[in-house]
Scaffold this motif. Structure first.
Motif, PDB file in Angstrom:
ATOM      1  N   TYR A 368      -2.706  -2.084   2.219  1.00 54.14           N
ATOM      2  CA  TYR A 368      -3.133  -0.836   1.592  1.00 54.14           C
ATOM      3  C   TYR A 368      -2.507  -0.652   0.214  1.00 54.14           C
ATOM      4  CZ  TYR A 368      -5.024   0.036   6.160  1.00 54.14           C
ATOM      5  OH  TYR A 368      -5.742  -0.089   7.323  1.00 54.14           O
ATOM      6  N   GLU A 369      -1.348  -1.209   0.014  1.00 51.21           N
ATOM      7  CA  GLU A 369      -0.726  -1.144  -1.311  1.00 51.21           C
ATOM      8  C   GLU A 369      -1.531  -1.945  -2.323  1.00 51.21           C
ATOM      9  OE1 GLU A 369       3.555  -2.197  -3.485  1.00 51.21           O
ATOM     10  OE2 GLU A 369       3.329  -2.431  -1.314  1.00 51.21           O
ATOM     11  N   ALA A 370      -2.301  -2.922  -1.856  1.00 47.54           N
ATOM     12  CA  ALA A 370      -3.070  -3.769  -2.767  1.00 47.54           C
ATOM     13  C   ALA A 370      -4.078  -2.972  -3.579  1.00 47.54           C
ATOM     14  CB  ALA A 370      -3.781  -4.874  -1.972  1.00 47.54           C
ATOM     15  N   PHE A 371      -4.575  -1.852  -3.035  1.00 44.26           N
ATOM     16  CA  PHE A 371      -5.545  -1.048  -3.776  1.00 44.26           C
ATOM     17  C   PHE A 371      -4.931  -0.460  -5.047  1.00 44.26           C
ATOM     18  CE2 PHE A 371      -7.572  -0.804   0.468  1.00 44.26           C
ATOM     19  CZ  PHE A 371      -8.835  -1.252   0.104  1.00 44.26           C
ATOM     20  N   ALA A 372      -3.630  -0.214  -5.013  1.00 43.62           N
ATOM     21  CA  ALA A 372      -2.967   0.366  -6.179  1.00 43.62           C
ATOM     22  C   ALA A 372      -2.657  -0.675  -7.244  1.00 43.62           C
ATOM     23  CB  ALA A 372      -1.680   1.078  -5.759  1.00 43.62           C
ATOM     24  N   ARG A 373      -2.777  -1.950  -6.903  1.00 41.61           N
ATOM     25  CA  ARG A 373      -2.464  -3.027  -7.854  1.00 41.61           C
ATOM     26  C   ARG A 373      -3.581  -4.060  -7.837  1.00 41.61           C
ATOM     27  NH1 ARG A 373       3.542  -5.072  -7.074  1.00 41.61           N
ATOM     28  NH2 ARG A 373       3.011  -5.973  -9.114  1.00 41.61           N
ATOM     29  N   PRO A 374      -4.768  -3.692  -8.285  1.00 38.29           N
ATOM     30  CA  PRO A 374      -5.902  -4.622  -8.248  1.00 38.29           C
ATOM     31  C   PRO A 374      -5.630  -5.871  -9.059  1.00 38.29           C
ATOM     32  CG  PRO A 374      -6.381  -2.713  -9.641  1.00 38.29           C
ATOM     33  CD  PRO A 374      -5.119  -2.405  -8.924  1.00 38.29           C
ATOM     34  N   GLY A 375      -6.045  -7.011  -8.496  1.00 38.81           N
ATOM     35  CA  GLY A 375      -5.871  -8.288  -9.171  1.00 38.81           C
ATOM     36  C   GLY A 375      -4.552  -8.961  -8.905  1.00 38.81           C
ATOM     37  N   HIS A 376      -3.584  -8.258  -8.302  1.00 43.54           N
ATOM     38  CA  HIS A 376      -2.270  -8.835  -8.009  1.00 43.54           C
ATOM     39  C   HIS A 376      -2.200  -9.263  -6.548  1.00 43.54           C
ATOM     40  CE1 HIS A 376      -1.374  -6.615 -11.709  1.00 43.54           C
ATOM     41  NE2 HIS A 376      -0.324  -7.395 -11.846  1.00 43.54           N
ATOM     42  N   ALA A 394      -1.694 -10.112   0.437  1.00 41.07           N
ATOM     43  CA  ALA A 394      -2.760  -9.125   0.281  1.00 41.07           C
ATOM     44  C   ALA A 394      -3.199  -9.049  -1.178  1.00 41.07           C
ATOM     45  CB  ALA A 394      -2.294  -7.755   0.751  1.00 41.07           C
ATOM     46  N   ARG A 395      -4.480  -8.800  -1.348  1.00 43.85           N
ATOM     47  CA  ARG A 395      -5.017  -8.645  -2.699  1.00 43.85           C
ATOM     48  C   ARG A 395      -6.278  -7.792  -2.646  1.00 43.85           C
ATOM     49  NH1 ARG A 395      -7.048 -13.558  -6.702  1.00 43.85           N
ATOM     50  NH2 ARG A 395      -7.633 -12.266  -8.479  1.00 43.85           N
ATOM     51  N   CYS A 396      -6.449  -6.961  -3.649  1.00 43.97           N
ATOM     52  CA  CYS A 396      -7.654  -6.136  -3.755  1.00 43.97           C
ATOM     53  C   CYS A 396      -8.725  -6.921  -4.507  1.00 43.97           C
ATOM     54  CB  CYS A 396      -7.344  -4.835  -4.481  1.00 43.97           C
ATOM     55  SG  CYS A 396      -8.776  -3.758  -4.723  1.00 43.97           S
ATOM     56  N   VAL A 397      -9.933  -6.929  -3.967  1.00 40.03           N
ATOM     57  CA  VAL A 397     -11.065  -7.584  -4.635  1.00 40.03           C
ATOM     58  C   VAL A 397     -12.172  -6.560  -4.804  1.00 40.03           C
ATOM     59  CG1 VAL A 397     -10.519  -9.875  -3.728  1.00 40.03           C
ATOM     60  CG2 VAL A 397     -12.039  -8.381  -2.438  1.00 40.03           C
ATOM     61  N   SER A 398     -12.889  -6.645  -5.904  1.00 40.70           N
ATOM     62  CA  SER A 398     -13.979  -5.716  -6.196  1.00 40.70           C
ATOM     63  C   SER A 398     -15.237  -6.491  -6.494  1.00 40.70           C
ATOM     64  CB  SER A 398     -13.628  -4.813  -7.389  1.00 40.70           C
ATOM     65  OG  SER A 398     -12.484  -4.029  -7.109  1.00 40.70           O
ATOM     66  N   HIS A 399     -16.365  -5.898  -6.126  1.00 39.53           N
ATOM     67  CA  HIS A 399     -17.662  -6.514  -6.352  1.00 39.53           C
ATOM     68  C   HIS A 399     -18.561  -5.520  -7.064  1.00 39.53           C
ATOM     69  CE1 HIS A 399     -16.366  -9.638  -3.573  1.00 39.53           C
ATOM     70  NE2 HIS A 399     -16.129  -8.717  -2.664  1.00 39.53           N
ATOM     71  N   PHE A 411     -12.367  -3.892  -1.697  1.00 35.62           N
ATOM     72  CA  PHE A 411     -11.762  -4.200  -0.408  1.00 35.62           C
ATOM     73  C   PHE A 411     -10.375  -4.781  -0.637  1.00 35.62           C
ATOM     74  CE2 PHE A 411     -16.351  -4.796   0.254  1.00 35.62           C
ATOM     75  CZ  PHE A 411     -16.560  -3.950   1.337  1.00 35.62           C
ATOM     76  N   ALA A 412      -9.537  -4.648   0.364  1.00 33.78           N
ATOM     77  CA  ALA A 412      -8.253  -5.342   0.361  1.00 33.78           C
ATOM     78  C   ALA A 412      -8.356  -6.489   1.360  1.00 33.78           C
ATOM     79  CB  ALA A 412      -7.117  -4.412   0.735  1.00 33.78           C
ATOM     80  N   ILE A 413      -8.024  -7.672   0.904  1.00 31.05           N
ATOM     81  CA  ILE A 413      -8.050  -8.866   1.747  1.00 31.05           C
ATOM     82  C   ILE A 413      -6.625  -9.162   2.191  1.00 31.05           C
ATOM     83  CG2 ILE A 413      -8.654 -11.293   1.892  1.00 31.05           C
ATOM     84  CD1 ILE A 413     -11.031  -9.422   1.491  1.00 31.05           C
ATOM     85  N   GLY A 414      -6.430  -9.330   3.487  1.00 35.66           N
ATOM     86  CA  GLY A 414      -5.122  -9.655   4.023  1.00 35.66           C
ATOM     87  C   GLY A 414      -5.148 -10.984   4.752  1.00 35.66           C
TER      88      GLY A 414
END
Length: 487
Positions: A368-376, A394-399, A411-414
């Motif tokens: 869930y922290e990944a949403f606050a740091r997209p791309g990291h 974990a990492r946030c990905v956007s489409h 989405f956050a991928i774990g």
């Protein structure tokens, strides 16, 4: 004041007070026929009459507010459109019917909401009990599982590895002389040469916003045309072509695997065929031997694997969770995809890690922290209540699926594995793997987690284990409360 029709509420209030229409009309200084028209919603409730009702019967005018009705309508739409009661309906209920129910029979509407809440609570208790007993939900509840649950459990029982399709895909990759990272052209050629299928990138039929409004691909068997959305990236195009080839060239193998599972319903069998076709597609685009060798060589660096094979972050993570060939095993990963609301839209496990089926997941999870740091890419050592520790990536990905003004999906991928496998991963660099204080204590979800002192606990676990002490500000274990009361 806008015209407000509150006839059923006024009638219910009159009946609660034991008044006849004639008696109430006399009290309000209006004619019985006028009162009857108000109660039948043939005349609106005016401000003057409303004030007389408030004065004569001693009720708050807020009782006739539209706000309560609007909330009731919204709740009923949710329950009858996607709640536990919706599965029992033979036909959908229109918004107009829901409005009439909320306006005319609000008590019945509230009763339906209460029934839905009790059904959900019962389902959560069954899920929690099944999780603790290590049994299938259907075994505990005495009811067959939902089709998607059957398919999910089918892949889980195989540790997310389907050897028959993996072996076939690898043989075909070599037979068709495909090259890692450049499979799209070869797959298109195979479709055209062997099956007479022409691949086109056409947005007609996909909606103005691309495949956001429709399927990822459309196959016309009569015209032998496979239409792909122009918004698909090269790796996604290859995956969709591979999925179509799965149905055309591996259909018998897919049917044989699905038949061996003995699904209870046709819907489950169809879902399983789709899942198996997608599995075959991933195995064809990312052939087992080459992909595993690259993963070991690159220490499971997801970005580098994506560049080498021409696919995205999510696709690499998904494939990494399937590498469980008996004589050539990769790291046994578990894979999840969640949205900001905590909904898990994908979950795969190559090991015995259990995802919660009850009431969401743990807010201390770095996914869930990944949403606050997209791309990291974020890493986390996480300790579960049973004492086992895991390394999570974990990492946030956007489409972006369309043009201006179209919301993009995030989405956050774990991706996680047991701590003993962490040294094989590049993501373990700099982490204190031997420090027992380094891992973050997390759980599968508040309703099945037994950590009494968690600062993020939202509510006690389903089925007991924690109690609320009125003299304390946080949840306490039942046993401790009982001992305190005894003393």
């Amino acid at each position: 004041m806008k015209k407000t029709f509150m006839g059923p509420r006024l009638r219910r209030l009159r009946e609660e007070r034991g008044l006849t229409q004639v008696a109430l009309a006399r009290t309000l200084e209006i004619s019985p026929s006028y009162l009857n028209q108000i109660e039948q919603n043939q005349r609106p409730l005016t401000v003057q009459v409303l004030l007389k009702i408030s004065t004569a019967l001693g009720v708050d005018v807020q009782r006739f507010s539209d706000d309560d009705e609007a909330r009731l309508i919204a709740d009923l739409r949710e329950v009858l459109g996607g709640g536990s009661l919706s599965a029992t309906l033979d036909e959908p209920i229109s918004l107009g019917d829901i409005r009439e129910l909320a306006a005319g029979l609000p008590a019945i509407g509230r009763a339906l909401l209460a029934l839905d809440r009790r059904c959900r609570e019962a389902e959560e208790r069954v899920d929690a009990l099944a999780l603790r007993l290590g049994e299938d939900r259907g075994m505990v509840a005495g009811a067959p599982p939902m089709p998607y649950e059957e398919v999910r459990d089918f892949f889980y029982a195989r540790h997310n590895h389907v050897a028959e399709l993996d072996d076939l895909a690898e043989r075909l990759f070599d037979a068709w002389s495909l090259q890692p990272g450049e499979v799209a052209a070869g797959l298109a050629a195979r479709l055209a040469r062997v099956h007479g299928v022409r691949v086109v990138r056409d947005d007609s039929g996909f909606g103005e916003a691309g495949f956001e409004d429709g399927p990822l691909r459309v196959f016309d068997p009569a015209g032998r045309v496979l239409s792909l959305s122009p918004l698909l990236e090269p790796g996604q195009q290859a995956f969709q072509m591979a999925t179509q080839l799965a149905f055309l060239e591996a259909g018998e193998d897919i049917d044989r695997v699905a038949a061996g599972a003995a699904f209870r319903s046709e819907e489950a069998r169809v879902l399983a065929r789709i899942g198996l076709a997608n599995y075959f597609a991933g195995a064809l685009v990312l052939p087992y031997g080459r992909f595993l060798a690259a993963a070991e060589q690159l220490r499971y660096d997801i970005d580098r694997l994506g560049r080498r094979f021409g696919v995205g972050f999510e696709t690499v993570c998904h494939r990494l969770s399937t590498l469980q060939r008996p004589d050539a095993r990769g790291v046994p990963f578990f894979f999840v995809r969640v949205d900001r609301a905590g909904n898990i839209s994908k979950r795969q496990s190559a090991t015995d890690f259990h995802f919660s089926r009850v009431g969401g997941t743990c807010p201390l999870w770095n996914v869930y922290e990944a949403f606050a740091r997209p791309g990291h890419i974020l890493t986390q050592l996480a300790a579960m209540p049973d004492g086992r520790t895991y390394l999570w990536i974990a990492r946030c990905v956007s489409h972006s699926r369309g043009g201006y003004g179209v919301p993009e999906k995030s989405f956050a991928i774990g991706l996680g594995c047991d701590l003993r496998h962490a040294p094989r991963l590049v993501y373990a660099k700099g982490l204190k793997l031997d420090d027992p204080e380094a891992p973050t204590p997390i759980g599968a979800g508040c309703k099945v987690c037994e950590r009494p002192s968690c600062p993020q606990r939202a509510f006690p676990p389903v089925g007991g284990g924690l109690a609320i002490d009125e003299n304390r500000s946080r949840f306490e274990p039942y046993a401790a409360v009982v001992r305190g009361a005894a003393r």
